[in-house]
Design an enzyme around this catalytic site. Structure first.
Site, PDB file in Angstrom:
ATOM      1  N   LYS A  22       7.777  -4.438  -7.085  1.00  0.00           N
ATOM      2  CA  LYS A  22       7.188  -5.022  -5.879  1.00  0.00           C
ATOM      3  C   LYS A  22       5.649  -4.940  -5.906  1.00  0.00           C
ATOM      4  CE  LYS A  22       8.456  -3.038  -1.795  1.00  0.00           C
ATOM      5  NZ  LYS A  22       7.572  -3.181  -0.628  1.00  0.00           N
ATOM      6  N   GLY A  94       3.238  -4.144   4.380  1.00  0.00           N
ATOM      7  CA  GLY A  94       1.916  -3.513   4.465  1.00  0.00           C
ATOM      8  C   GLY A  94       1.040  -3.921   3.292  1.00  0.00           C
ATOM      9  N   ARG A 122       1.877  -0.198  12.428  1.00  0.00           N
ATOM     10  CA  ARG A 122       1.246   0.581  11.339  1.00  0.00           C
ATOM     11  C   ARG A 122      -0.283   0.490  11.386  1.00  0.00           C
ATOM     12  NH1 ARG A 122       4.526  -0.708   5.987  1.00  0.00           N
ATOM     13  NH2 ARG A 122       3.158   0.928   5.213  1.00  0.00           N
ATOM     14  N   GLN A 168      -3.001   0.906  -1.093  1.00  0.00           N
ATOM     15  CA  GLN A 168      -3.211  -0.368  -0.388  1.00  0.00           C
ATOM     16  C   GLN A 168      -4.658  -0.477   0.079  1.00  0.00           C
ATOM     17  OE1 GLN A 168      -0.183  -0.351   2.652  1.00  0.00           O
ATOM     18  NE2 GLN A 168       1.433  -0.931   1.205  1.00  0.00           N
ATOM     19  N   ASP A 313       6.785   6.689  -2.041  1.00  0.00           N
ATOM     20  CA  ASP A 313       7.956   5.857  -1.731  1.00  0.00           C
ATOM     21  C   ASP A 313       9.267   6.528  -2.147  1.00  0.00           C
ATOM     22  OD1 ASP A 313       6.336   3.913  -0.669  1.00  0.00           O
ATOM     23  OD2 ASP A 313       6.316   2.668  -2.469  1.00  0.00           O
ATOM     24  N   LYS A 340       4.951   4.731   7.542  1.00  0.00           N
ATOM     25  CA  LYS A 340       5.583   3.747   6.657  1.00  0.00           C
ATOM     26  C   LYS A 340       6.430   2.777   7.494  1.00  0.00           C
ATOM     27  CE  LYS A 340       3.732   5.135   2.922  1.00  0.00           C
ATOM     28  NZ  LYS A 340       2.815   4.258   2.210  1.00  0.00           N
ATOM     29  N   ARG A 344       9.348   7.930   8.462  1.00  0.00           N
ATOM     30  CA  ARG A 344      10.340   8.342   7.449  1.00  0.00           C
ATOM     31  C   ARG A 344      10.689   9.825   7.546  1.00  0.00           C
ATOM     32  NH1 ARG A 344       8.657   4.401   2.378  1.00  0.00           N
ATOM     33  NH2 ARG A 344       9.765   2.605   3.241  1.00  0.00           N
TER      34      ARG A 344
HETATM   35  C1  S3P Z   1       1.840   0.283  -2.232  1.00  0.00           C
HETATM   36  C2  S3P Z   1       1.231   1.446  -1.867  1.00  0.00           C
HETATM   37  C3  S3P Z   1       1.873   2.508  -1.079  1.00  0.00           C
HETATM   38  C4  S3P Z   1       3.395   2.303  -0.994  1.00  0.00           C
HETATM   39  C5  S3P Z   1       3.785   0.892  -0.777  1.00  0.00           C
HETATM   40  C6  S3P Z   1       3.237  -0.011  -1.870  1.00  0.00           C
HETATM   41  C7  S3P Z   1       1.087  -0.699  -3.032  1.00  0.00           C
HETATM   42  O1  S3P Z   1       1.334   2.516   0.230  1.00  0.00           O
HETATM   43  O2  S3P Z   1       3.937   3.109   0.011  1.00  0.00           O
HETATM   44  O3  S3P Z   1       5.198   0.758  -0.747  1.00  0.00           O
HETATM   45  O4  S3P Z   1       1.707  -1.624  -3.615  1.00  0.00           O
HETATM   46  O5  S3P Z   1      -0.148  -0.564  -3.091  1.00  0.00           O
HETATM   47  P1  S3P Z   1      -0.025   3.347   0.561  1.00  0.00           P
HETATM   48  O6  S3P Z   1      -0.924   3.032  -0.526  1.00  0.00           O
HETATM   49  O7  S3P Z   1      -0.516   2.862   1.861  1.00  0.00           O
HETATM   50  O8  S3P Z   1       0.432   4.779   0.621  1.00  0.00           O
END
Ligand code: S3P
Length: 433
Positions: A22, A94, A122, A168, A313, A340, A344
């Site tokens: 993903k 997100g 969020r 992210q 995750d 999240k 969670r």
């Molecule tokens: C992700 C970063 C994570 C993760 C999410 C995917 C990404 O979130 O929990 O499922 O693809 O950058 P955070 O970076 O906010 O912890």
């Protein structure tokens, strides 16, 4: 939709190829399409989160045609993006809203971002604050969606120490920094997944990383084909089921083996699990290979806070496994899990309790009391519409000789719409509306 696990099978020997990862799929579209030209993305996953990203980049004027799991992209490049795309819908994702916000601000695009009920709860201040410092003009509902981006002139560079460990947020700022003036510098306290850094490097951006400091500046990009390796976070649910089942062996092929993302495998090894990884090759700057796992006797451990961001995750599924370990498992400083797709921490504790397993959240730590064995009961799981909770407790059903019911199982379409097909080897299962 309710999923019913009727019966559990022993002695499963199976090998799988998984849908694409993903995190890499989002970046293959968001970062990949910054370059002008044609490229293809293979093994693109059909989860709703990644399809939300596909809709959003199309609204920016990226032509993307899907044939089975391959997307043929023809991008105008960031300089040719539509400056008035209207409303973008990130749905539950997100990653979509946070990474795309870097594109909107970086290109001075006037647009609004909305999302579903869960995403609308969020926190977005974590991207709004640094983007505003760079010159973006963003209105929000007290730090929540919807976000309204006004047109802005070219962003300034930023020298930013990350207050939260978040891939992210880091990725949003790397994208905004690449599109802005000068050189942007990001410092991370704890390492988080580095797919954006690798994707930028793959398409020839000027980016470099030393220890925990990443520097990026604008440069010419090259359009390149991308292969999305099998999702290692999805693999985690199958791996866990194999570990806690009886006499089971799984082989997972073409899985992403990025060093940060395979941290949960190192943790499983620390717990005594019989699991091995074999790195085969590198595709678009990412290692891929094979995971082999067998049913194992495991013991509890303490997982220190600096390891948490890289397994963020996987904490729900590691919590499930920990229930069957000898002794107690402690996850240190896990409060980020509250923000999240669901809270969670609550979701883990409540559903473990439904299976008769004791766990606690004390001083930001999550404690799972192990030494549990098979149960024989009718258990109903409430995943709180969170795909990773539904899938974690689907794995837990392997330890229930009675029936396990999982409510709102459709939430797994976010990341793993094929879940039932993959889990058929472990269980006799069916759904009802
Ligand atoms: C992700 C970063 C994570 C993760 C999410 C995917 C990404 O979130 O929990 O499922 O693809 O950058 P955070 O970076 O906010 O912890």
């Amino acid at each position: 939709m309710r999923l019913i696990v009727n019966e559990v099978r022993d002695n499963v020997k199976q090998s799988f190829n998984l849908p694409g990862d993903k995190s890499i799929a989002h970046r293959s579209l968001i970062i990949g399409s910054l370059a002008k030209g044609r490229y293809k993305i293979e093994n693109f996953p059909m989860g709703l989160d990644c399809l939300a990203t596909l809709d959003c980049v199309r609204k920016l004027g990226v032509n993307a045609e899907m044939k089975e799991n391959t997307i043929f992209v023809n991008s105008p490049g960031y300089e040719g993006f539509n400056k008035y795309p209207g409303i973008l819908d990130a749905k539950n994702s997100g990653t979509t809203v946070r990474l795309m916000s870097g594109v909107l601000a970086g290109c001075g695009i006037k647009a609004s971002f909305i999302g579903d009920e869960s995403l609308s709860r969020r926190p977005m201040k974590r991207i709004i604050n640094p983007l505003e410092k760079m010159g973006a003009k963003i209105k929000s509902c007290e730090g929540l969606l919807p976000l309204k981006f006004e047109e802005n002139s070219k962003l300034k560079d930023i020298n930013y120490q990350m207050p939260v460990a978040s891939a992210q947020v880091k990725s949003c700022l790397l994208i905004a920094g690449f599109l802005g003036e000068g050189e942007t510098v990001i410092k991370e306290q704890s390492p988080t997944r580095d797919h954006s850094e690798r994707m930028f490097k793959y398409i020839s951006a000027s980016i470099n990383k030393e220890d925990n400091i990443i520097k990026i500046k604008n440069s010419e990009l090259k359009c390149k084909d991308i292969y999305v390796p099998g999702d290692i976070s999805t693999a985690a649910f199958l791996i866990a089921t194999a570990i806690i089942s009886n006499n089971c062996e799984l082989v997972l092929e073409n899985v992403l083996l990025n060093p940060g993302r395979k941290n949960y495998i190192d943790i499983l090894k620390d717990m005594g699990a019989n699991i091995e990884v074999y790195i085969k090759e590198k595709v678009n700057e990412e290692e891929i290979g094979i995971i082999k796992v067998k049913s194992s006797n495991i013991h509890g451990i303490t997982i220190s806070s600096e390891r948490i961001p890289n397994i963020i995750d996987e904490i729900p599924i590691l919590s499930v496994i920990s229930a069957f370990a000898k002794g107690t498992t402690v996850f240190e400083e896990v409060d980020e899990l509250k923000y999240k797709e669901s809270n969670r921490i609550e979701a883990i504790i409540d559903n473990l309790k439904a299976f008769g397993v004791k766990s606690q959240h004390i001083n930001s730590n999550l404690i799972i009391y192990g030494d549990n064995d098979y149960i024989d009961a009718e258990v109903t799981v409430n995943p709180k519409k969170d795909h990773r909770i539904a899938l974690s407790f689907l794995a837990m059903a392997a330890k229930n000789k009675g029936k396990t019911y999982i409510e709102n199982f459709e939430c797994t379409e976010i990341s793993f719409p094929e879940a039932i097909d993959y889990f058929k080897c472990f269980y006799d299962l069916y759904t009802e509306q």
